[in-house]
Design a protein around this motif. Structure first.
Motif, mmCIF file in Angstrom:
data_model
loop_
_atom_site.group_PDB
_atom_site.id
_atom_site.type_symbol
_atom_site.label_atom_id
_atom_site.label_comp_id
_atom_site.label_asym_id
_atom_site.label_seq_id
_atom_site.Cartn_x
_atom_site.Cartn_y
_atom_site.Cartn_z
ATOM 1 N N LEU A 126 0.836 -1.193 0.000
ATOM 2 C CA LEU A 126 0.000 0.000 0.000
ATOM 3 C C LEU A 126 0.875 1.248 0.000
ATOM 4 O O LEU A 126 1.924 1.276 0.657
ATOM 5 C CB LEU A 126 -0.896 0.041 1.245
ATOM 6 C CG LEU A 126 -1.971 -1.038 1.387
ATOM 7 C CD1 LEU A 126 -2.706 -0.848 2.722
ATOM 8 C CD2 LEU A 126 -2.944 -0.992 0.227
ATOM 9 N N SER A 157 -16.452 5.543 6.278
ATOM 10 C CA SER A 157 -15.787 5.862 5.019
ATOM 11 C C SER A 157 -15.786 7.362 4.771
ATOM 12 O O SER A 157 -14.784 7.933 4.315
ATOM 13 C CB SER A 157 -16.479 5.141 3.861
ATOM 14 O OG SER A 157 -16.330 3.746 4.002
ATOM 15 N N VAL A 178 -12.634 6.232 -0.759
ATOM 16 C CA VAL A 178 -12.549 5.290 0.361
ATOM 17 C C VAL A 178 -13.496 4.097 0.197
ATOM 18 O O VAL A 178 -13.116 2.964 0.514
ATOM 19 C CB VAL A 178 -12.802 6.027 1.697
ATOM 20 C CG1 VAL A 178 -12.718 5.049 2.877
ATOM 21 C CG2 VAL A 178 -11.789 7.142 1.887
ATOM 22 N N ASP A 226 -14.323 2.458 -2.469
ATOM 23 C CA ASP A 226 -13.635 1.486 -3.332
ATOM 24 C C ASP A 226 -12.494 0.796 -2.589
ATOM 25 O O ASP A 226 -12.237 -0.400 -2.780
ATOM 26 C CB ASP A 226 -13.087 2.184 -4.582
ATOM 27 C CG ASP A 226 -14.110 2.223 -5.708
ATOM 28 O OD1 ASP A 226 -15.245 1.779 -5.466
ATOM 29 O OD2 ASP A 226 -13.774 2.707 -6.801
ATOM 30 N N PHE A 227 -11.807 1.555 -1.755
ATOM 31 C CA PHE A 227 -10.721 0.996 -0.961
ATOM 32 C C PHE A 227 -11.263 -0.051 0.007
ATOM 33 O O PHE A 227 -10.684 -1.131 0.169
ATOM 34 C CB PHE A 227 -10.014 2.123 -0.205
ATOM 35 C CG PHE A 227 -8.851 1.682 0.636
ATOM 36 C CD1 PHE A 227 -7.708 1.151 0.056
ATOM 37 C CD2 PHE A 227 -8.888 1.786 2.022
ATOM 38 C CE1 PHE A 227 -6.627 0.740 0.827
ATOM 39 C CE2 PHE A 227 -7.811 1.381 2.806
ATOM 40 C CZ PHE A 227 -6.686 0.859 2.204
ATOM 41 N N GLY A 282 -2.700 4.914 1.560
ATOM 42 C CA GLY A 282 -3.476 3.699 1.801
ATOM 43 C C GLY A 282 -3.302 3.211 3.228
ATOM 44 O O GLY A 282 -4.261 2.759 3.862
#
Length: 384
Positions: A26, A43, A60, A62-63, A30
Motif C-alpha cells: 500500500l 468511510s 474510500v 472502493d478501498f 493507503g
C-alpha cells in the motif's frame, strides 16, 4: 478490521493478515486510510480526514471494497462479514518459541564449518554415478534412493516451514507443480514482514538442510568401511542431487525468491511473464498496448526485463526436453506395459506390467489433479 500486520518498505507499506497469508503493498495514503478505518471511523469520515491531510479526494468506499475482497474486514456496519475459516497451518503444534534458535546468526557459521570439514575429510566421497550403485542388487539401490529422496524432500520443506514459523509465519506444506514437475512446496506468505536476514534464512533453509545432511553423511562415511560406507556415500550424493534444480529460477525455486528479494522486486515472476508476453506480441506486431514494465521503478524494470529472458529460455528448454525425451519415454513404457496385461504372459510379466501402469499412470494423474487444483485456487487469489 481483522488483526493485521505491517512494515514499511521504501515508499510503501507491506500489510497483511497472517492467519490467511494474504498480503498487499500500500502507498502511504493507503496505510493512513487503513489505520483510520481500524479506529472505527466511517468511510466518509476517513475521506474527510485524508482530504484535509493530502488535499486529494480519496475513493474510500472502493478501498473498503478491495479490503473486503482481501478478507481484511471482520465487521461492516456492525455486521460480521462471512468468510471461510483460515487454512490450518502444517504442524501447528510447532510454536515460534520452539524454533527461534534457527534464526541465530551463529547457525550459518556452524553449518559452514561442518561443510568445510566434510570437504576436507579423507577419504573423500567420489561424486560419480558409481557411488549411487552401492549394491549389486538393483532393488536395494532403488529402495535407498526412493526412501532417502522422499525423506530429504520432507526435511527440505520442513526446514522452510520451521524457519518461517520462527518469525511468526504459520506456513503450509502441499503438493504443487512447476511446469512438468510434481513438487512439494511450502507457502510461507507473511515472511515479507520479517527482516531481510530472516527472509533469506527462510528461503535458503531447504538448501542448507540438504548440504547439512550431505556433510554429515560424508563425515560418517569417512569413519566407516564396507557396506555402511557405501550406503553413507550414496546418501551424500543423494542429498546433493536436488540442488541443481534450485538453479532453475524461472520455475520459482528457492533461489528465485532469493533473487526477487535481492533485486527488490515486488513480483519478479508475474511482471517478468507480463513483459515476455508483451515482447512476444510486439515481435509479431500484434500489439499497440503499453509496455507493462514502464509502470515499475527503474531498478525493478531492469531486473524484470532481464528475468523475462530467463523465463522464455528456461521454459522453452524444459518443455522441449519434455516433448522429445520424457513424454516419448513414458508413452513407450506405458504402451509396452499395457501390451503385457493380456493373456499369454507369465505371472511375473503381469506383475511387472501392472506395477508400471499403476505407478506411471498414478504419477501423471496426481500431477494433473494437483495442476488443476492450483489453477482453480489461483483464479480468485489476489496478487501480492
Amino acid at each position: 478490521m481483522h488483526d493485521l500486520a505491517s512494515r514499511p518498505d521504501g515508499a510503501e507499506w507491506i500489510v497483511g493478515r497472517m492467519a490467511t497469508g494474504e498480503f498487499v503493498a500500500l502507498p502511504e495514503v493507503g496505510k493512513q486510510a487503513l489505520d483510520l478505518l481500524g479506529q472505527g471511523l466511517s468511510s466518509a469520515e476517513v475521506g474527510e480526514r485524508l482530504r484535509e491531510a493530502t488535499g486529494d479526494d480519496i475513493d474510500v468506499p472502493d478501498f473498503v471494497a478491495a479490503l473486503l475482497a482481501l478478507g481484511f474486514v471482520a465487521e461492516l456496519d456492525g455486521r460480521e462479514v462471512p468468510q471461510p475459516a483460515p487454512p490450518k497451518p502444517t504442524f501447528c503444534w510447532i510454536r515460534p518459541r520452539h524454533v527461534r534458535w534457527v534464526l541465530s546468526p551463529v547457525l550459518p557459521v556452524l553449518l559452514g564449518l561442518l561443510i568445510a570439514a566434510a570437504l576436507l575429510s579423507r577419504p573423500p566421497v567420489p561424486l560419480s554415478y558409481h557411488t549411487l550403485l552401492w549394491s549389486p542388487h538393483g532393488s536395494a539401490v532403488i529402495a535407498l534412493g526412493a526412501g532417502a529422496g522422499w525423506t530429504l524432500l520432507l526435511l527440505h520443506e520442513c526446514a522452510h516451514l520451521v524457519a518461517a514459523r520462527a518469525t511468526g509465519v504459520a506456513g503450509r506444506m502441499r503438493l504443487g507443480t512447476r511446469l512438468q514437475f510434481l513438487v512439494m512446496q511450502t507457502d510461507i506468505s507473511g515472511i515479507e514482514l520479517a527482516p531481510r536476514r530472516h527472509r533469506l534464512t527462510a528461503y535458503l533453509a531447504g538448501i542448507a538442510t540438504n548440504l547439512t545432511v550431505s556433510a554429515l553423511a560424508a563425515l560418517a562415511a569417512g569413519a566407516t568401511h564396507g557396506t555402511p560406507r557405501r550406503v553413507l556415500a550414496a546418501l551424500t550424493l543423494l542429498a546433493l542431487l536436488p540442488l541443481p534444480f534450485q538453479l532453475m529460477v524461472f520455475m520459482r525455486t528457492d533461489l528465485y525468491f532469493v533473487l526477487q528479494d535481492v533485486t527488490r522486486c515486488r513480483d519478479l515472476y508475474g511482471d517478468g511473464l507480463a513483459y515476455a508476453r508483451y515482447a512476444a506480441r510486439r515481435l509479431f506486431r500484434r500489439t499497440t498496448g503499453r509496455d507493462p514494465s514502464r509502470e515499475l521503478p527503474a531498478h525493478e524494470r531492469r531486473s524484470v526485463r532481464a528475468y523475462s529472458v530467463v523465463i522464455v529460455v528456461g521454459t522453452t528448454l524444459c518443455l522441449a526436453f519434455l516433448a522429445t525425451v520424457t513424454l516419448p519415454a513414458d508413452i513407450t513404457l506405458f504402451a509396452r506395459a499395457t501390451a503385457r496385461l493380456g493373456p499369454g504372459h507369465t505371472t511375473a510379466e503381469l506383475l511387472d506390467a501392472t506395477t508400471v501402469v499403476v505407478t506411471l499412470g498414478g504419477i501423471h494423474l496426481l500431477w494433473a489433479r494437483t495442476w488443476w487444483r492450483g489453477r482453480r485456487a489461483g483464479r480468485g487469489k489476489s496478487r501480492r
